[in-house]
Design a protein around this motif. Structure first.
Motif: not given
Length: 490
Positions: A65-70, A173-189
């Motif tokens: 996990v340290k060598s990838i970017t989940p 989904a934690n690489t060296d203390g960095i957690v990357k998340l992506h959310f798809t949202v509607s513009p009004e929210h």
């Protein structure tokens, strides 16, 4: 068919005219049904992990996990209004059923109860409670997306669904203390999501010793599909303009295609549980990722071998690898192909996105499941298939569909880059003939709408696919508000 104003409208949406014309043709022609060959089962297409294998794949993921970017990708744009169908009927028409009775009887057990108490007038009756719960008079839960609703109670502070995903992300989904998340949202929210995260992130970063890297995207207007009348002519609004509608979760393929990450965890916004039963989810998420990394290494190694020395024994080995492990059966003409064409074939089949899909035992939930299906190129491979894609009037196809042993909980780990570290163009690996046509209405007029190939169905039809059984406890969606009263959410 189209006026000058129509062409301007289509251009402003960022849609190609040829795409719109093809959509209208698809309404006319209809979409072909999937050709099911058999259900994927533990004996044939669904991998079951022993405790030893589970630990082995978890360890593999943790070592890499340290060598990838989940990255954790969460579709979160859908409104929660369907969660409250019975409550809306109670509020607007005075209709009551078992679910509304249960809602009011157990109101204090919900995580949002304290917030509701703060806005309710004194001595509020049940109709007033429903009004302040659902509308802008109070919490306005009836118009918010699920991600912003409080799901679970805790001693320190109750959590929304999006906060539960923050906790999950920190744990797998934690690489060296960095957690990357992506959310798809509607513009009004979008502003509400950002405001909530601005408020809570410092607490979660402190509690879990991480930094969150959070991004958002919106479902693009360019992925909307045209609506038609029942005679397949373009449906027009009262002002004469064309009607375009959001095209279902398959439209999010464009959002996923923009992601820059080595591996991506995909999970629905409402499938979260309290901390006390999260560990199984963590273990299996890591294990599925380990399975993906294991097969990614094998695929990359085979690609290297093919380009270095494509011997006949290697072709034989690849044939067995595809049939036994990737579950791709070649077409009838494959055996007679010249050696060089077999090399070209395998190079193409190896150079595809890879996904590992968690599947749970079928307990009668509506929705898709894992099947072996015939593809347009004559091969047979593993696909997730929805009931709407199957000709249930065909007794043989119906029998295969009904014999499904597993269900799709939307629990995917995806590899989006090739052996050179380059991103795949995911739009090239979908099957455009796996869309859906549904009947709707607007302003009292019937219409037909079209959904793009589903994100984990036809949008990923030409991926290398592996199914792995995951425990039922990892699948706890919230489809109605009263689902939050189940033991798994308390």
């Amino acid at each position: 068919m189209f006026t000058k104003n129509d062409l301007n409208q289509i251009q402003e949406l960022g849609i190609d005219l040829a795409t719109v014309e093809q959509q209208i043709q698809d309404f006319t022609d209809g979409f072909p049904f999937m050709q099911l060959q058999k259900a994927a089962t533990p004996e044939n297409g669904v991998t079951q992990l022993s405790e030893e294998k589970l630990e082995e794949f978890v360890a593999l993921y943790e070592s890499k996990v340290k060598s990838i970017t989940p990255l954790k990708f969460v579709p979160a744009s859908g409104a929660a209004s369907r969660m409250f169908k019975s409550l809306f009927a109670f509020l607007e028409e005075g209709k009551s059923d078992k679910s509304t009775v249960q809602f009011f009887e157990r109101l204090s057990e919900f995580a949002f109860y304290e917030d509701l108490q703060k806005v309710l007038p004194e001595n509020a009756d049940e109709k007033t409670i429903a009004d302040y719960y659902l509308t802008s008079k109070g919490l306005e839960y009836g118009t918010l997306p699920k991600g912003l609703l409080k799901f679970h109670k805790y001693e320190k502070a109750n959590r929304t669904a999006i906060e539960e995903h923050l906790v999950e992300g920190a744990n797998y989904a934690n690489t060296d203390g960095i957690v990357k998340l992506h959310f798809t949202v509607s513009p009004e929210h979008l502003s509400r999501f950002k405001a909530l995260l601005d408020e809570v992130l410092p607490t979660y970063e402190t509690d879990y010793g991480v930094k969150y890297d959070i991004t958002f995207s919106e479902q693009r207007k360019s992925t909307d599909t045209i609506a038609v009348n029942l005679d397949n002519t373009p449906f027009r609004e009262k002002d004469g303009s064309l009607l375009f509608r959001p095209a279902g979760h398959g439209a999010l393929l464009a959002n996923l295609n923009d992601i820059d990450a080595n591996i991506v965890f995909i999970k629905n916004i409402d499938n979260v549980v309290p901390d006390r039963i999260k560990q199984t989810t963590y273990d299996y998420k890591k294990a599925l990722a380990g399975v993906l990394l294991y097969y990614q290494d094998k695929i990359f190694d085979y690609q290297h071998q093919l380009t270095e020395w494509a011997s006949q024994p290697l072709i034989n080995e690849l044939t067995e690898f595809f049939e036994k492990e990737l579950c791709v059966l070649q077409n009838s003409a494959f055996t007679d192909l010249p050696h060089n064409e077999k090399v070209t074939y395998f190079l193409k089949k190896l150079n595809r996105p890879l996904r590992v899909c968690g599947v749970v035992k079928n307990t009668g939930e509506p929705g898709g499941g894992p099947f072996w299906c015939k593809n347009s190129d004559g091969t047979t491979s593993l696909q997730i298939v929805e009931s709407a894609q199957v000709d249930l009037n065909d007794e043989d196809q119906k029998a295969i569909f009904n014999n499904s042993t597993h269900f799709n909980p939307v629990d995917l780990i995806c590899s989006l880059k090739n052996n050179k570290g380059e991103k795949f163009d995911l739009l090239k690996f979908r099957d455009p003939k796996t869309g859906f046509v549904t009947q709707k209405s607007k302003d009292g007029k019937d219409l037909k709408a079209q959904e793009l190939p589903g994100l984990w169905n036809g949008a990923m039809a030409d991926w290398n696919t592996i199914f792995v059984e995951v425990p039922l406890i990892t699948f706890n969606p919230v489809k109605t508000v009263n689902d939050l009263l189940r033991d798994e959410h308390q």
